[in-house]
Design a protein around this motif. Structure first.
Motif, PDB file in Angstrom:
ATOM      1  N   GLU A 145      35.136  45.996  45.008  1.00  0.00           N
ATOM      2  CA  GLU A 145      35.354  44.661  45.554  1.00  0.00           C
ATOM      3  C   GLU A 145      35.344  44.780  47.072  1.00  0.00           C
ATOM      4  N   VAL A 146      34.677  43.852  47.750  1.00  0.00           N
ATOM      5  CA  VAL A 146      34.631  43.872  49.213  1.00  0.00           C
ATOM      6  C   VAL A 146      35.109  42.528  49.735  1.00  0.00           C
ATOM      7  N   PHE A 147      36.054  42.568  50.649  1.00  0.00           N
ATOM      8  CA  PHE A 147      36.576  41.348  51.257  1.00  0.00           C
ATOM      9  C   PHE A 147      36.749  41.594  52.746  1.00  0.00           C
ATOM     10  N   GLU A 148      35.965  40.863  53.550  1.00  0.00           N
ATOM     11  CA  GLU A 148      36.002  40.978  55.009  1.00  0.00           C
ATOM     12  C   GLU A 148      35.744  42.412  55.469  1.00  0.00           C
ATOM     13  N   GLY A 149      34.844  43.089  54.779  1.00  0.00           N
ATOM     14  CA  GLY A 149      34.487  44.455  55.148  1.00  0.00           C
ATOM     15  C   GLY A 149      35.425  45.519  54.616  1.00  0.00           C
ATOM     16  N   ILE A 190      47.525  46.128  38.115  1.00  0.00           N
ATOM     17  CA  ILE A 190      46.748  45.059  38.741  1.00  0.00           C
ATOM     18  C   ILE A 190      46.571  45.370  40.223  1.00  0.00           C
ATOM     19  N   TYR A 191      45.325  45.246  40.693  1.00  0.00           N
ATOM     20  CA  TYR A 191      45.016  45.415  42.110  1.00  0.00           C
ATOM     21  C   TYR A 191      44.539  44.073  42.657  1.00  0.00           C
ATOM     22  N   LEU A 192      45.123  43.659  43.772  1.00  0.00           N
ATOM     23  CA  LEU A 192      44.779  42.380  44.394  1.00  0.00           C
ATOM     24  C   LEU A 192      44.214  42.608  45.785  1.00  0.00           C
ATOM     25  N   ILE A 193      43.156  41.862  46.119  1.00  0.00           N
ATOM     26  CA  ILE A 193      42.629  41.866  47.479  1.00  0.00           C
ATOM     27  C   ILE A 193      42.146  40.455  47.787  1.00  0.00           C
ATOM     28  N   GLY A 194      42.210  40.084  49.054  1.00  0.00           N
ATOM     29  CA  GLY A 194      41.786  38.745  49.448  1.00  0.00           C
ATOM     30  C   GLY A 194      42.620  38.257  50.613  1.00  0.00           C
ATOM     31  N   VAL A 195      42.781  36.939  50.696  1.00  0.00           N
ATOM     32  CA  VAL A 195      43.575  36.357  51.773  1.00  0.00           C
ATOM     33  C   VAL A 195      44.426  35.227  51.211  1.00  0.00           C
ATOM     34  N   PHE A 235      40.593  38.413  44.692  1.00  0.00           N
ATOM     35  CA  PHE A 235      39.865  39.260  43.754  1.00  0.00           C
ATOM     36  C   PHE A 235      40.894  40.051  42.955  1.00  0.00           C
ATOM     37  N   ILE A 236      40.640  40.194  41.670  1.00  0.00           N
ATOM     38  CA  ILE A 236      41.582  40.878  40.780  1.00  0.00           C
ATOM     39  C   ILE A 236      40.867  41.981  40.018  1.00  0.00           C
ATOM     40  N   GLU A 237      41.435  43.174  40.034  1.00  0.00           N
ATOM     41  CA  GLU A 237      40.968  44.274  39.194  1.00  0.00           C
ATOM     42  C   GLU A 237      42.175  44.816  38.437  1.00  0.00           C
ATOM     43  N   THR A 238      41.979  45.197  37.191  1.00  0.00           N
ATOM     44  CA  THR A 238      43.053  45.809  36.412  1.00  0.00           C
ATOM     45  C   THR A 238      42.558  47.119  35.823  1.00  0.00           C
ATOM     46  N   VAL A 239      43.312  48.184  36.047  1.00  0.00           N
ATOM     47  CA  VAL A 239      42.959  49.506  35.525  1.00  0.00           C
ATOM     48  C   VAL A 239      44.203  50.126  34.907  1.00  0.00           C
ATOM     49  N   CYS A 248      22.661  45.914  37.548  1.00  0.00           N
ATOM     50  CA  CYS A 248      23.038  44.680  38.233  1.00  0.00           C
ATOM     51  C   CYS A 248      23.926  43.824  37.346  1.00  0.00           C
ATOM     52  N   PHE A 249      23.530  43.712  36.082  1.00  0.00           N
ATOM     53  CA  PHE A 249      24.305  42.884  35.164  1.00  0.00           C
ATOM     54  C   PHE A 249      25.696  43.461  34.949  1.00  0.00           C
ATOM     55  N   ASN A 250      25.798  44.794  34.823  1.00  0.00           N
ATOM     56  CA  ASN A 250      27.104  45.417  34.624  1.00  0.00           C
ATOM     57  C   ASN A 250      28.006  45.180  35.827  1.00  0.00           C
ATOM     58  N   SER A 251      27.437  45.277  37.043  1.00  0.00           N
ATOM     59  CA  SER A 251      28.222  45.015  38.246  1.00  0.00           C
ATOM     60  C   SER A 251      28.655  43.558  38.289  1.00  0.00           C
ATOM     61  N   PHE A 252      27.736  42.656  37.953  1.00  0.00           N
ATOM     62  CA  PHE A 252      28.025  41.222  37.942  1.00  0.00           C
ATOM     63  C   PHE A 252      29.118  40.895  36.936  1.00  0.00           C
ATOM     64  N   ARG A 253      29.088  41.570  35.781  1.00  0.00           N
ATOM     65  CA  ARG A 253      30.039  41.289  34.714  1.00  0.00           C
ATOM     66  C   ARG A 253      31.460  41.654  35.109  1.00  0.00           C
ATOM     67  N   ARG A 254      31.626  42.575  36.062  1.00  0.00           N
ATOM     68  CA  ARG A 254      32.960  42.995  36.494  1.00  0.00           C
ATOM     69  C   ARG A 254      33.656  41.908  37.301  1.00  0.00           C
ATOM     70  N   LEU A 255      32.888  40.932  37.831  1.00  0.00           N
ATOM     71  CA  LEU A 255      33.478  39.872  38.635  1.00  0.00           C
ATOM     72  C   LEU A 255      34.220  38.876  37.762  1.00  0.00           C
ATOM     73  N   SER A 256      35.199  38.198  38.354  1.00  0.00           N
ATOM     74  CA  SER A 256      35.885  37.123  37.653  1.00  0.00           C
ATOM     75  C   SER A 256      34.919  35.961  37.473  1.00  0.00           C
ATOM     76  N   PRO A 257      35.189  35.036  36.534  1.00  0.00           N
ATOM     77  CA  PRO A 257      34.303  33.886  36.344  1.00  0.00           C
ATOM     78  C   PRO A 257      34.065  33.094  37.612  1.00  0.00           C
ATOM     79  N   VAL A 258      35.117  32.911  38.433  1.00  0.00           N
ATOM     80  CA  VAL A 258      34.956  32.165  39.681  1.00  0.00           C
ATOM     81  C   VAL A 258      33.964  32.854  40.593  1.00  0.00           C
ATOM     82  N   HIS A 259      34.088  34.175  40.719  1.00  0.00           N
ATOM     83  CA  HIS A 259      33.214  34.902  41.626  1.00  0.00           C
ATOM     84  C   HIS A 259      31.827  35.132  41.032  1.00  0.00           C
TER      85      HIS A 259
END
Length: 207
Positions: free
Chosen positions: A86-90, A168-173, A160-164, A6-17
């Motif tokens: 990351e999940v946004f609107e399904g 950079i991968y962006l998702i959201g509205v 939401f931002i992910e970098t690999v 749970c903590f590892n999954s939580f840590r992947r989120l940005s500070p805002v999320h």
């Protein structure tokens, strides 16, 4: 799911999320399990109201992401540590790196079979990342999150931002096309960025 996972999954989120996730866990009374592993600080439930999805939409997406992360955990360490969710609107965005095409196909199959998923955005790379790559990716994500948060013309909480491997991968509205252009412009001005993959939708009715 274990507290460590749970903590590892939580840590992947940005500070805002991270703050948003904490607030929602508190609001739903989830004080045990995952919540006990991540709750801390003074997050406010009202944060979710500023997102286009609203509190209920955020809660649904968080539940969907948790179900997917649980499946990855059950599938083995290579999945849970190699894939970002990351999940946004399904719409579920899968990022990260796995060692084989078979593993990637299995991850995509798990996503499609997860309750709450409406669409799967498969951005999983084949290969692995060095510690240096991971550090650079984390730095890039932090830089972009900071830039859009400080930009008064961007509602950063909707991204939401992910970098690999410097992609950079962006998702959201986005509120409108101009806002999205500002986000992408910020991303392009960050050192080491190789590519930007955009899965952000424009708000309905935006001019």
């Amino acid at each position: 799911m274990t507290d460590v996972a749970c903590f590892n999954s939580f840590r992947r989120l940005s500070p805002v999320h991270q703050a948003l996730a904490t607030a929602l866990l508190i609001s739903m009374g989830a004080l045990g399990g995952c919540a006990g592993a991540v709750i801390g600080g003074g997050a406010a439930v009202g944060t979710a109201a500023y997102q286009e999805r609203g509190i209920q939409g955020v809660a649904r997406d968080m539940a969907t992401a948790t179900r997917m992360r649980t499946k990855l955990l059950d599938a083995g360490e290579g999945y849970v540590t190699g894939i970002g969710v990351e999940v946004f609107e399904g719409r579920i965005l899968l990022t990260g790196a796995l060692l084989s095409e078979d593993m990637r196909a299995q991850a995509v199959s798990m996503a499609w079979k997860t309750d709450g998923v409406k669409d799967v955005l498969n951005e999983i790379q084949i290969g692995n990342s060095s510690l240096r790559d991971l550090a650079t990716d984390s730095w890039i994500t932090t830089q972009l999150q900071s830039k859009i948060t400080l930009d008064k013309n961007i509602l950063a909480i909707n991204y939401f931002i992910e970098t690999v491997n410097a992609t950079i991968y962006l998702i959201g509205v986005a509120q409108h096309q101009q806002e999205l252009k500002r986000v992408i412009a910020h991303a392009k001005n960050i050192n080491y960025v190789k590519q930007i993959i955009n899965h952000v939708r424009i708000k309905k009715g935006a001019s």
